[in-house]
Every structure is written in C-alpha cells, then in structure tokens.
Motif scaffolding. Structure first.
Motif, PDB file in Angstrom:
ATOM      1  N   HIS A 212      64.696  37.267  61.661  1.00 49.65           N
ATOM      2  CA  HIS A 212      63.807  36.101  61.600  1.00 49.65           C
ATOM      3  C   HIS A 212      62.909  36.108  62.830  1.00 49.65           C
ATOM      4  CE1 HIS A 212      62.398  32.164  60.557  1.00 49.65           C
ATOM      5  NE2 HIS A 212      62.960  31.561  61.575  1.00 49.65           N
ATOM      6  N   ASP A 213      61.644  35.825  62.639  1.00 44.93           N
ATOM      7  CA  ASP A 213      60.698  36.012  63.746  1.00 44.93           C
ATOM      8  C   ASP A 213      60.566  34.799  64.671  1.00 44.93           C
ATOM      9  OD1 ASP A 213      59.349  34.344  62.045  1.00 44.93           O
ATOM     10  OD2 ASP A 213      57.528  35.555  61.913  1.00 44.93           O
ATOM     11  N   ARG A 214      61.413  33.825  64.513  1.00 47.96           N
ATOM     12  CA  ARG A 214      61.360  32.641  65.373  1.00 47.96           C
ATOM     13  C   ARG A 214      62.674  32.483  66.132  1.00 47.96           C
ATOM     14  NH1 ARG A 214      56.997  31.830  66.803  1.00 47.96           N
ATOM     15  NH2 ARG A 214      57.801  29.889  67.666  1.00 47.96           N
ATOM     16  N   VAL A 227      59.246  19.974  58.092  1.00 43.61           N
ATOM     17  CA  VAL A 227      59.134  19.474  56.727  1.00 43.61           C
ATOM     18  C   VAL A 227      60.561  19.189  56.242  1.00 43.61           C
ATOM     19  CG1 VAL A 227      58.480  20.084  54.370  1.00 43.61           C
ATOM     20  CG2 VAL A 227      57.051  20.828  56.279  1.00 43.61           C
ATOM     21  N   HIS A 228      60.770  18.059  55.570  1.00 38.36           N
ATOM     22  CA  HIS A 228      62.122  17.789  55.069  1.00 38.36           C
ATOM     23  C   HIS A 228      62.361  18.528  53.758  1.00 38.36           C
ATOM     24  CE1 HIS A 228      59.736  14.334  53.338  1.00 38.36           C
ATOM     25  NE2 HIS A 228      60.151  14.970  52.280  1.00 38.36           N
ATOM     26  N   THR A 229      63.629  18.794  53.472  1.00 38.58           N
ATOM     27  CA  THR A 229      63.934  19.551  52.255  1.00 38.58           C
ATOM     28  C   THR A 229      63.994  18.613  51.056  1.00 38.58           C
ATOM     29  OG1 THR A 229      66.304  19.323  52.679  1.00 38.58           O
ATOM     30  CG2 THR A 229      65.251  21.312  53.487  1.00 38.58           C
ATOM     31  N   LEU A 230      63.352  19.013  49.981  1.00 38.73           N
ATOM     32  CA  LEU A 230      63.370  18.250  48.733  1.00 38.73           C
ATOM     33  C   LEU A 230      63.994  19.107  47.636  1.00 38.73           C
ATOM     34  CD1 LEU A 230      59.840  16.562  48.484  1.00 38.73           C
ATOM     35  CD2 LEU A 230      62.026  15.439  48.915  1.00 38.73           C
ATOM     36  N   GLY A 231      64.233  18.455  46.497  1.00 37.76           N
ATOM     37  CA  GLY A 231      64.813  19.166  45.360  1.00 37.76           C
ATOM     38  C   GLY A 231      66.306  18.925  45.300  1.00 37.76           C
ATOM     39  N   PRO A 564      59.450  24.519  41.955  1.00 38.46           N
ATOM     40  CA  PRO A 564      60.559  25.081  42.745  1.00 38.46           C
ATOM     41  C   PRO A 564      60.198  25.551  44.149  1.00 38.46           C
ATOM     42  CG  PRO A 564      60.130  26.378  40.740  1.00 38.46           C
ATOM     43  CD  PRO A 564      59.009  25.434  40.897  1.00 38.46           C
ATOM     44  N   ARG A 565      59.015  25.242  44.653  1.00 38.79           N
ATOM     45  CA  ARG A 565      58.721  25.734  45.995  1.00 38.79           C
ATOM     46  C   ARG A 565      59.418  24.918  47.078  1.00 38.79           C
ATOM     47  NH1 ARG A 565      54.397  22.583  44.997  1.00 38.79           N
ATOM     48  NH2 ARG A 565      53.731  21.132  46.612  1.00 38.79           N
ATOM     49  N   VAL A 566      59.979  23.774  46.680  1.00 38.96           N
ATOM     50  CA  VAL A 566      60.614  22.940  47.709  1.00 38.96           C
ATOM     51  C   VAL A 566      61.934  23.556  48.162  1.00 38.96           C
ATOM     52  CG1 VAL A 566      59.465  20.805  47.095  1.00 38.96           C
ATOM     53  CG2 VAL A 566      61.593  21.443  45.944  1.00 38.96           C
ATOM     54  N   MET A 567      62.379  23.138  49.334  1.00 35.75           N
ATOM     55  CA  MET A 567      63.329  23.987  50.044  1.00 35.75           C
ATOM     56  C   MET A 567      64.785  23.893  49.605  1.00 35.75           C
ATOM     57  SD  MET A 567      61.476  24.075  53.736  1.00 35.75           S
ATOM     58  CE  MET A 567      61.072  22.349  53.822  1.00 35.75           C
ATOM     59  N   ASN A 568      65.179  22.802  48.938  1.00 39.11           N
ATOM     60  CA  ASN A 568      66.525  22.874  48.367  1.00 39.11           C
ATOM     61  C   ASN A 568      66.528  23.853  47.209  1.00 39.11           C
ATOM     62  OD1 ASN A 568      67.783  21.155  50.152  1.00 39.11           O
ATOM     63  ND2 ASN A 568      67.230  19.327  48.979  1.00 39.11           N
TER      64      ASN A 568
HETATM   65  C1  LIG Z   1      53.096  20.504  55.071  1.00 39.13           C
HETATM   66  C2  LIG Z   1      54.066  20.943  54.029  1.00 39.13           C
HETATM   67  C3  LIG Z   1      54.793  19.982  53.366  1.00 39.13           C
HETATM   68  C4  LIG Z   1      55.748  20.357  52.454  1.00 39.13           C
HETATM   69  N1  LIG Z   1      56.538  19.395  51.908  1.00 39.13           N
HETATM   70  C5  LIG Z   1      57.727  19.759  51.433  1.00 39.13           C
HETATM   71  C6  LIG Z   1      58.770  18.825  51.305  1.00 39.13           C
HETATM   72  O1  LIG Z   1      58.584  17.634  51.554  1.00 39.13           O
HETATM   73  N2  LIG Z   1      59.984  19.268  50.911  1.00 39.13           N
HETATM   74  C7  LIG Z   1      60.218  20.578  50.629  1.00 39.13           C
HETATM   75  O2  LIG Z   1      61.345  20.942  50.329  1.00 39.13           O
HETATM   76  N3  LIG Z   1      59.230  21.498  50.710  1.00 39.13           N
HETATM   77  C8  LIG Z   1      58.004  21.127  51.126  1.00 39.13           C
HETATM   78  N4  LIG Z   1      57.009  22.058  51.322  1.00 39.13           N
HETATM   79  C9  LIG Z   1      57.152  23.419  50.761  1.00 39.13           C
HETATM   80  C10 LIG Z   1      58.150  24.323  51.474  1.00 39.13           C
HETATM   81  O3  LIG Z   1      58.235  23.990  52.826  1.00 39.13           O
HETATM   82  C11 LIG Z   1      57.738  25.798  51.363  1.00 39.13           C
HETATM   83  O4  LIG Z   1      57.556  26.157  50.059  1.00 39.13           O
HETATM   84  C12 LIG Z   1      58.754  26.709  52.040  1.00 39.13           C
HETATM   85  O5  LIG Z   1      57.995  27.735  52.600  1.00 39.13           O
HETATM   86  C13 LIG Z   1      59.782  27.363  51.192  1.00 39.13           C
HETATM   87  O6  LIG Z   1      60.802  27.934  51.980  1.00 39.13           O
HETATM   88  P1  LIG Z   1      61.015  29.512  52.216  1.00 39.13           P
HETATM   89  O7  LIG Z   1      62.370  29.699  52.747  1.00 39.13           O
HETATM   90  O8  LIG Z   1      60.615  30.248  51.010  1.00 39.13           O
HETATM   91  O9  LIG Z   1      59.916  29.920  53.291  1.00 39.13           O
HETATM   92  P2  LIG Z   1      59.688  29.540  54.816  1.00 39.13           P
HETATM   93  O10 LIG Z   1      60.192  28.211  55.119  1.00 39.13           O
HETATM   94  O11 LIG Z   1      58.259  29.800  55.077  1.00 39.13           O
HETATM   95  O12 LIG Z   1      60.563  30.593  55.596  1.00 39.13           O
HETATM   96  C14 LIG Z   1      60.217  31.957  55.735  1.00 39.13           C
HETATM   97  C15 LIG Z   1      60.425  32.358  57.173  1.00 39.13           C
HETATM   98  O13 LIG Z   1      60.302  33.758  57.289  1.00 39.13           O
HETATM   99  C16 LIG Z   1      59.747  34.069  58.530  1.00 39.13           C
HETATM  100  N5  LIG Z   1      59.081  35.370  58.405  1.00 39.13           N
HETATM  101  C17 LIG Z   1      57.934  35.643  57.742  1.00 39.13           C
HETATM  102  N6  LIG Z   1      57.616  36.936  57.857  1.00 39.13           N
HETATM  103  C18 LIG Z   1      58.588  37.503  58.600  1.00 39.13           C
HETATM  104  C19 LIG Z   1      58.812  38.828  59.053  1.00 39.13           C
HETATM  105  N7  LIG Z   1      57.951  39.822  58.765  1.00 39.13           N
HETATM  106  N8  LIG Z   1      59.910  39.069  59.804  1.00 39.13           N
HETATM  107  C20 LIG Z   1      60.785  38.071  60.112  1.00 39.13           C
HETATM  108  N9  LIG Z   1      60.617  36.796  59.708  1.00 39.13           N
HETATM  109  C21 LIG Z   1      59.534  36.524  58.943  1.00 39.13           C
HETATM  110  C22 LIG Z   1      58.769  32.954  58.811  1.00 39.13           C
HETATM  111  O14 LIG Z   1      58.629  32.722  60.180  1.00 39.13           O
HETATM  112  C23 LIG Z   1      59.394  31.766  58.101  1.00 39.13           C
HETATM  113  O15 LIG Z   1      60.021  30.903  59.015  1.00 39.13           O
HETATM  114  C24 LIG Z   1      55.968  21.730  52.160  1.00 39.13           C
HETATM  115  C25 LIG Z   1      55.179  22.697  52.782  1.00 39.13           C
HETATM  116  C26 LIG Z   1      54.240  22.314  53.704  1.00 39.13           C
HETATM  117  C27 LIG Z   1      53.450  23.358  54.385  1.00 39.13           C
END
Ligand SMILES: Cc1cc2nc3c(=O)[nH]c(=O)nc-3n(C[C@H](O)[C@H](O)[C@H](O)COP(=O)(O)OP(=O)(O)OC[C@H]3O[C@@H](n4cnc5c(N)ncnc54)[C@H](O)[C@@H]3O)c2cc1C
Lengths: 610, 324
Positions: A212-214, A227-231, A564-568
């Motif tokens: 993970h890059d953070r 962002v809070h998790t929904l779903g 389904p893009r929300v985080m739960n």
């Molecule tokens: C402003 C905003 C509001 C939102 N509202 C909601 C909400 O209320 N509730 C909800 O559930 N969702 C919400 N969403 C949607 C949800 O946050 C996204 O769809 C989320 O990205 C899905 O989670 P994920 O695990 O797929 O990706 P991410 O959360 O983006 O996690 C992927 C991680 O991988 C890391 N990464 C990327 N490339 C690399 C690499 N090459 N090497 C190592 N690490 C890497 C990144 O740093 C990142 O942290 C919102 C999004 C935004 C932007």
C-alpha cells in the motif's frame, strides 16, 4: 599528435572526475521532511514521489537533509519542480533551496509543467553539507529532486523515459530490485477492498503481502481522505466490522478513530505482512500469468519484488491489471451497449455515444473557528476557477471530471484544480462584502461588526486533503461485466458472493445543466433498487489467469459501478476474493476454476466464516 | 418567482384588496381537455388540459388537483392548479382562492414555503425519488399537536432539504405526482399532436430536458433545413444540450457556409461541447476533411490538449494544414 592524445586523455579523465562531482537527491528521501509531505500519487505521470508544501497558505517548516560531498568545489544546483497554476500572477507554490544555511539565489516552482529549474550555485565543502527546502508560500510548492553538479549542465533530462534512465544511472540502480520476497497471495492497494482481501485470505491460511502506498490503511476511508463507508456488509459482516467506519460526515476527523481500529485489527494477523509506503510500479507476466509485482518505497526508494501464484488488484485504478496486459475499460459506455438507458435522466445518466465523462475525483476539506480573527492570503491564481463562488467547507459533491481529463493520467491536474477550487472559494468566503445587501458605503465600512463577517474573519482552514479521492477510473474486465441491469432487475447468480441494496447513484457535473455553477461541483442521480447480487465472475480477470480484482476497479460498466462502488460493498468484494484465493491455492488452480469446478466448496467456505 | 406573487395577490383578492402589480401578466389560458389521468395511489382522477398561445400553438398543460396527502386529520387536502410544459416537465403551480396550502396543525404556508415547494417540485434529483412514505417521519421523535389530540413523527434531518417542514406528505405526494407517470402521458400527447412549431418551441425552451426531448424527434434532414434554429439552440442552451446537439447533428452540412457558421460558434462553446466535437473530428473522416482546415482559423477556441488532438487528426487523416 602525441600532445593531442595527452590532451584528450586529460580531458577524458577530468570529465570523468567531473561526472563524479554530481549528486542527485530525491526530495522524498529527505531525512527530516519538516512540514513537507510525500506525494506519491502521480509517479506514473511525472516520474517520482515528490515533496509537497501543503501548508494551507502558511509556509511549512523546512525539509532538511545531509548530503555527502566527495570533492569540494563550486556546484550548480537544480530542482525538478513545477508551477502548478501558471498565469499572470506570482506562482503559488514557490520555495528556495539552502545549503548549510545559505539560501540560493533563485526562487523555484515558477515554470509551467514538471521541469528542472536552476536554483543557483554554491561552494560545497568536502564531507557533510546540509541541504534544506524553504517553503515561501504555503501553497503546494513541490520538489521532486535536487541535482548538484560542478558542471553547469545545460540540458537535464525532461522526457520521462530519458529521465527514468538518467535517474537509475545517477543512483546506480540495478534492474533487479534489491529484495525478492515470496508469498501465497499478494494484494496491492490497502483501501477497504484490499484490507478485506488480506484478512479473508490470511484467515484461510494464506501468507499474504499487502502493498500500500500510504502510511495508513483504508484508502478513501482513511484519515487522509475521510469518506465514511456505505453499503451493507453482506456475508462478511465480521470481517468488515474490523475495517469499516462510523457514519461520520465526510471529511470529519472522526476518521482517525476508525483508522486506529483498522490498523490495530490488520496488525493482529500474523500472516499478513504490511508493506506500507510501498507503491507497486511494475508486474512481470508470462503466458497471461503474473509472476511478480515490483514495488518501491515512497521515501527511501527501496525496491522489493513480490513473487506469488495469485495477485489481487485493489488499487482502485487497476494498475496491476493494466501493467500485466489485462483487458480493461474506461469511460461511459453508450446507453445502447448494455441497455442501460433510464428515461428519467436520459443522457445525463447514460450517453448516446460512449465518452470519457466518468464520475470525478474529490478533495475533501474543512474549517474551524479560531476564536480570533485570522487572515487568509490573496489567491489570485485560484480566481479563474472559482469566480465568485464562496464556501467554508467541502463535501462529497466537490468533484471534478471533464470529458477531456483522464482520472488517472490527469490526476495531478484534477487535484490541483480542486486546490484552486478550495482556496479560491475559501478566500471568497473570508472576504465576502455583501454590497448588494447594503449598498451604502458607510455600512460597508461597518461590515466588520456584522456577526456573519465576524465569524468569517475567525474561520480558518483546518484540514485540506492532498490526496485526490477517486470514484472511477479503469475497470478491469472479468468473465462477467456487472451492469445497471443486474441491479435494476436483480439476477439470481449461482455464484453470487456480494450483496447490496443501496440505491445506484451516478454523478454529473452541475455546470452541464446550469452554467452558473463552477465546474467543480457535482450532483447525484439515484435509482432505487431491491437487494441485488454480484457474481464471483466479476472479480477475476478475463485474460490474466491468476489475477483477482476487488474494489472500484472490478468488472462492471460505468453505471454498473454506480451502486457497488461504496466501501462496504468493495470490502465484500475483497473478502470474497481473499477466500477464493485460498481455494485456488488448495487445489493449485486459477480463479476461473473456482467458478467452473469448486464453486460449492467456495460458497460453503463463505458460509462457514460468517 | 411568479408563484408567491400570485399567491400573494390571491390573498389580497380574498381579503378585498387589489394591488396592481405590473409584473403579473393578466392572462386567460386558452385550454382544452387533453386526457384524463388517474393517479392510482390516491385514486384521484385528474383532467389534464392542453393550453395554447394566442397563435393557437400548444404551450403547456394544466390540471387542477384536489388530493388527500395523509392518512390522519392533521393535514388538509391539497388543492392546486399545476402546470407542465410540452415535454411533461413540471413548470409551476397556483393556489386557488380560499384554498391555501397548509402544514402540520393546519398552519398556513408562508410565502417562503411556497417558494421552497416550487423548488422541490422542480428538482429532478430530489431524494424524494428514492424515499418511501415510511422513510419520511422519524418515528422515534414524537411531535405533539396543539390542535388535535394526536402525535406524529418528526422529519429526519437528512431529508429536511427535500421537503417543506411541517408539510412532509404534501411535498412527497406532490413531487411524485408532478414528476411521475403523468410526465410520460403528457409527452405522448404532445407527440400525437407534434408540429414544426411545437418542435421549435421545445427546442428553444429553457428546460434542458424539454430541449433534449425535442432533439430526439429532430430528423436528420431537419438539421440541414433548420440549421439556423439549431445554431440558435447551440448558442443559447446549457452545455448538456449543446454537446448533445453536436453529437446528433449529421456533419458536415451540405452547404459549406453552414459549416463555417458552426465553427464560428466555437469560441463561445463550453469545454464539453468542444471535446465532443473534437471527438467527431478524430473519428469521422468526412467531418475531419471538412472541419480540420477550418479549425485552423480558430486556434484560440481550443485548449492545448485539444489542439494536440486536432493535430493528431491532421496526421491520422493525412490532411494538409494549408489555411483556408
Ligand atoms: C468524495 C467521495 C465521497 C464518497 N462517498 C462515499 C461514501 O459516502 N461511502 C462510501 O462507501 N464510498 C464513497 N465513495 C466511493 C468510495 O470511496 C470509492 O469507490 C473507493 O475508492 C472504493 O474503495 P477501494 O478499496 O476500491 O479503493 P481506494 O479506497 O481508492 O483504495 C485503493 C488504495 O490503493 C492505493 N494504491 C493505488 N495504486 C497503488 C499502487 N500502485 N501501489 C500501492 N498502493 C496503491 C491507493 O493509495 C488507495 O489508497 C466516495 C468517494 C469520494 C471520492
């Protein structure tokens, strides 16, 4: 002739020595970063993590490091930097370099686009010298690298490919990473999807590496984006409760508490090795199978090769799949492609012809009352973006997308546009003069006594993320592409592993239908659904045999992603993938074989783990 | 804007005052019966009328409603005149003298409440679309009625923006009524009575959905014949309509002055429309052949990225950069 030879030899030797009298310092590797932060988000576009002076308008503390000089002498100094809002104003992110306390003559951060700027020259003593970055503005100055050379080199490499090679040479990098590690399962991306995938796999006996890059886990749900998790939690409530969040307002510092919980729970798993601050940058694939993923530390530059039989792409941007040659899609499909028309919203929902106008990215921010008047500097460079828009806080709908901008390739432009949106709107908020309400000058002069103005005077920026929160970019193609229709008329997939009932929502930029709005605000359209399910076949690559994907880069259409893009939900995907990887390992088979041959066993494992 | 003013006047009239207000245009609608609409949930039959302008061209629809909006005695029936445009998009409403809208405990709507209700009904993205009646009241918080011996729930904070407080059910019911299936019935009626004038009126509407509706029924030949109208649409519409017009228009025009005219509009276009146009130039050879040479006359109209794309189209289609 002889003299000429001697001359040539002398020239050759001296240039060899001279060549040694140069040193390249990666800014992100500074020992003491002061108030500067490491930004690794745009490595693929501009070449490296960099240091960012993210001071919200107040110059940040110096970043300082020691450098060792072999030969004393007069050195020329360059910094690779960028004026992030070029225009008819002073560049917003300026900084200076000092050596042993002595500032070099030129302010930096003034030229358009990433490039080498000349800082000045300085006499360096042999041995230890102290190098420092002095932020001048507090507004997102950035420094990728510093180069010192006794020769006034006219041409430093700008082109990314040449730069990469030049860097490797200067640093004496070998092709092979320094370390090679072997795992059962390598998960890249530590958002909610990646965390859940790691837990589920570890619980089923796999040795897992999570790259993970953070510095902290959670992706968009981390304290860095908030962002809070929904779903719903579906079949994986137990796992997801270890990593999800409360329903705090987006942008709230309450995210820290949930992050603490998440970090603690993730660290409990002995067979998960966390590689925080490592960013994956390459894959090695043969015959449509990935053998290894290479990752690099975002500050030290240390490189590790991760070998494994199975990989999960949870990067959100589908990087692993992309590098390995996995099929992917980007953009909005034409409504007719999968029959995703919804008359209620017509072309706002789904366009007639395919385009690139995906859901945008956000930068969340917030303010606080300082209890006393506080100034905020003028930000002329932000005014073209904001016009007279004013605001004291951001929300999810501070979102930027444009048909011309790619959410990956142009991510830095998008993030910087949001910086302008935030700083400009906040400046307007602090300086609102309601002339239209009170046109007579005497009253305007008294404005400082008005309660609202008083309040604005005391409001200061509390937090502005520097990480761009993404919603949509590459979607890797699996054996099944999940679309709007699978939510509109839920199917009974026999390989259903993820369940959701949250309404489908997709966004559009408000200025499309009302040009009075600035271009960085969006609006959501909601489609109510019954509970729907997503098949396992959407979570492994169609053409890369040992690649899973979970998170917003799963196999779906643009509208399909809306629900389904929300985080739960993305967490459920991760957990489903982690368990599938364990079945793969047990039978030494590929993800697709789970569907064709081991589905019952797999579904039973999902039942058992509840 | 018009609405609270009308309401105000109706109050004044009811109270025996008459104030002349030059802003309010006195107008008697020339309307005739269009169709009957049955709003299932409330079993209310509504006569929908189509109204014409002085030239006899259809202009809008109207219907008078009188519907119950809740199942207790705490609120009165909603009595209103509602207007939709030719595509069935809600336009405005009017109260009838003696029938003001009321809130919880029969408290009358304030003029702000009327304005808010109008905005709520106009919001096509309202949360009300996905909420159920049962989501509307937070049953855990009880509000005591002063007039009737009853209690009712409070409004959950999350939906306060989407409703007039104290008139939750009216907001909900009206939103679903004015934005529901009546919309389709109206647009179908319009289609059955379609004409060039109706099409023109809709294309020049200030409602983007109405414009997009009309664009759907604009045929390929219409673009060539009515190019001036289309240029007007492109000039005066929101980006979504502009871009979708550019997506749909058969290009290039047969008459080359029309191609010139189209391109001359570009400096004023929004980014989305420009990018849609460039996409056509990049993917359609005949569009590229006609427009690439013309584009060179307007280099300032495009961003650097767009100019790069334009340059790549020159190469792709092997078109010479000679200036026209
Ligand atoms: C402003 C905003 C509001 C939102 N509202 C909601 C909400 O209320 N509730 C909800 O559930 N969702 C919400 N969403 C949607 C949800 O946050 C996204 O769809 C989320 O990205 C899905 O989670 P994920 O695990 O797929 O990706 P991410 O959360 O983006 O996690 C992927 C991680 O991988 C890391 N990464 C990327 N490339 C690399 C690499 N090459 N090497 C190592 N690490 C890497 C990144 O740093 C990142 O942290 C919102 C999004 C935004 C932007």
């Amino acid at each position: 002739m002889k003299r000429l030879n001697i001359f040539l030899i002398c020239f050759f030797i001296s240039s060899l020595i001279a060549a040694q009298n140069s040193i390249l310092i990666e800014a992100e590797s500074f020992k003491n970063k002061g108030g500067w932060v490491v930004d690794p988000q745009f490595v693929e576009q501009m070449g490296s993590p960099y240091l960012l002076a993210h001071g919200l308008g107040i110059p940040v503390e110096n970043a300082v490091t020691d450098i060792k000089i072999e030969n004393s002498g007069l050195y020329h100094v360059w910094a690779r930097t960028k004026n992030w809002v070029p225009g008819n104003w002073e560049a917003p992110g300026r900084f200076l370099i000092s050596v042993d306390g002595e500032k070099l003559e030129n302010e930096l951060g003034k030229n358009e686009g990433w490039n080498w700027e000349y800082a000045g020259k300085v006499n360096l003593k042999k041995g230890k010298n102290e190098l420092a970055l002095h932020d001048v503005t507090g507004f997102e100055g950035r420094c990728d690298a510093i180069y010192l050379s006794t020769i006034n080199e006219q041409q430093l490499p700008e082109n990314l490919k040449e730069l990469k090679q030049w860097r490797a040479e200067k640093k004496g990098e070998t092709i092979l990473p320094e370390k090679i590690l072997k795992y059962d399962f390598v998960v890249v991306g530590g958002g909610i999807a990646g965390c859940a995938a790691s837990i589920a796999a570890a619980e089923h006996g796999l040795k897992v590496a999570l790259i993970h890059d953070r510095p902290v886990l959670g992706g968009n749900a981390s304290s860095e984006i908030r962002v809070h998790t929904l779903g719903i939690h579906g079949n994986f409530e137990r796992i997801l409760k270890m990593i999800d969040t409360e329903h705090y307002p987006n942008g709230s510092a309450e995210a820290f508490k949930d992050e603490e919980k998440r970090m603690k729970n993730m660290r409990k798993y002995e067979n998960i090795d966390l590689f925080l601050n490592y960013r994956a940058y390459a894959t090695h694939a043969e015959n449509n199978s990935i053998n290894s993923v290479d990752a690099k530390h975002t500050s030290s530059g240390e490189r590790i090769r991760f070998e494994a039989p199975y990989f999960a792409d949870c990067t959100g941007d589908g990087w692993i799949g992309y590098w390995a040659g996995a099929e992917y899609s980007y953009g909005r499909e034409a409504a007719s492609e999968y029959g995703e028309t919804w008359e209620e919203h017509g072309v706002l929902w789904s366009p007639e012809i395919a385009d690139n106008f995906v859901m945008g990215s956000s930068v969340l921010w917030g303010t606080e009352n300082a209890g006393k008047p506080v100034d905020f500097p003028e930000v002329p460079w932000a005014m073209d973006v904001v016009g007279d828009h004013s605001s004291r806080k951001g929300e999810w709908f501070w979102e930027y997308s444009s048909n011309d901008l790619n959410q990956i390739d142009d991510a830095e432009t998008i993030r910087d546009h949001m910086f302008c949106a935030i700083y400009g709107s906040f400046y307007n908020y602090k300086n609102q003069i309601p002339e239209d309400i009170h046109p007579d000058q005497e009253r305007i002069n008294k404005r400082n006594n008005w309660p609202e103005q008083l309040k604005a005077d005391s409001i200061q920026l509390k937090w502005v993320s520097y990480l761009v929160g993404k919603r949509e970019s590459r979607r890797l193609v699996g054996d099944y592409i999940f679309t709007f229709n699978d939510a509109r008329e839920p199917k009974d997939f026999k390989d259903a592993v993820v369940f959701e009932k949250r309404a489908v929502d997709v966004h559009y930029q408000m200025n499309l239908v009302d040009e009075n709005n600035p271009d960085f605000l969006s609006e959501a359209m909601f489609y109510n659904t019954k509970t729907y399910n997503i098949p396992y076949r959407s979570f492994y690559s169609k053409n890369i045999n040992n690649l899973f994907m979970a998170g917003r880069n799963f196999s779906c259409s643009h509208i399909g992603l809306g629900g389904p893009r929300v985080m739960n939900t993305t967490g459920q995907m991760g957990a489903a993938v982690g368990i599938a990887a364990s079945v793969c390992k047990k039978h030494q088979v590929n993800p697709r074989d789970i569907y064709t041959t081991y589905l019952d066993e797999y579904l039973q494992l999902i039942e058992n783990q509840k | 804007m018009q609405l609270p003013v009308l309401y105000f006047i109706s109050i004044l009239l009811a109270g025996g005052f008459l104030v002349s207000n030059p802003k309010v245009e006195k107008r008697v609608d020339d309307c005739k019966e269009a169709f009957e609409f049955i709003y299932g949930e409330f079993e209310v039959n509504n006569q929908v009328e189509i109204c014409f302008d002085s030239a006899g061209i259809p202009e809008r629809y109207k219907s008078s409603v009188n519907m119950p909006v809740c199942d207790d005695t705490l609120c009165a029936n909603v009595v209103l005149k509602i207007y939709w445009d030719l595509a069935g998009n809600y336009q405005s409403f009017d109260t009838l003298t003696g029938f003001p809208l009321t809130k919880f405990d029969h408290k009358k709507f304030s003029s702000d409440d009327y304005t808010k209700l109008d905005q709520i009904l106009k919001n096509r993205n309202s949360m009300l679309r996905i909420l159920k009646m049962t989501d509307l009241l937070d049953k855990s918080v009880k509000v005591q009625s002063k007039k009737v011996d009853a209690v009712t729930g409070a409004t959950p904070v999350t939906i306060r923006k989407s409703i007039v407080e104290g008139a939750v059910y009216s907001s909900y019911t009206l939103w679903h009524f004015v934005n529901g299936s009546i919309k389709n019935q109206i647009s179908n009626f319009t289609l059955d009575n379609y004409s060039e004038e109706v099409s023109r009126r809709m294309l020049l509407s200030d409602n983007y959905e109405t414009q997009l509706f009309a664009l759907k029924y604009f045929s390929e030949v219409d673009y060539e014949i009515q190019s001036e109208l289309i240029f007007q649409v492109i000039t005066q519409s929101v980006p979504l309509v502009k871009a979708n017009t550019i997506i749909k228009m058969p290009l290039p025009f047969e008459e080359s002055f029309k191609n010139y005219k189209l391109l001359s509009l570009f400096p004023e276009l929004d980014n989305y429309s420009k990018s849609i146009f460039i996409n056509r130039v990049l993917t359609e050879r005949n569009v590229a052949e006609e427009f690439l040479p013309l584009i060179l006359n307007h280099p300032d109209a495009f961003s650097k990225k767009q100019l790069d794309q334009i340059n790549s189209a020159f190469t792709k289609f092997e078109i010479s950069k000679k200036k026209n």
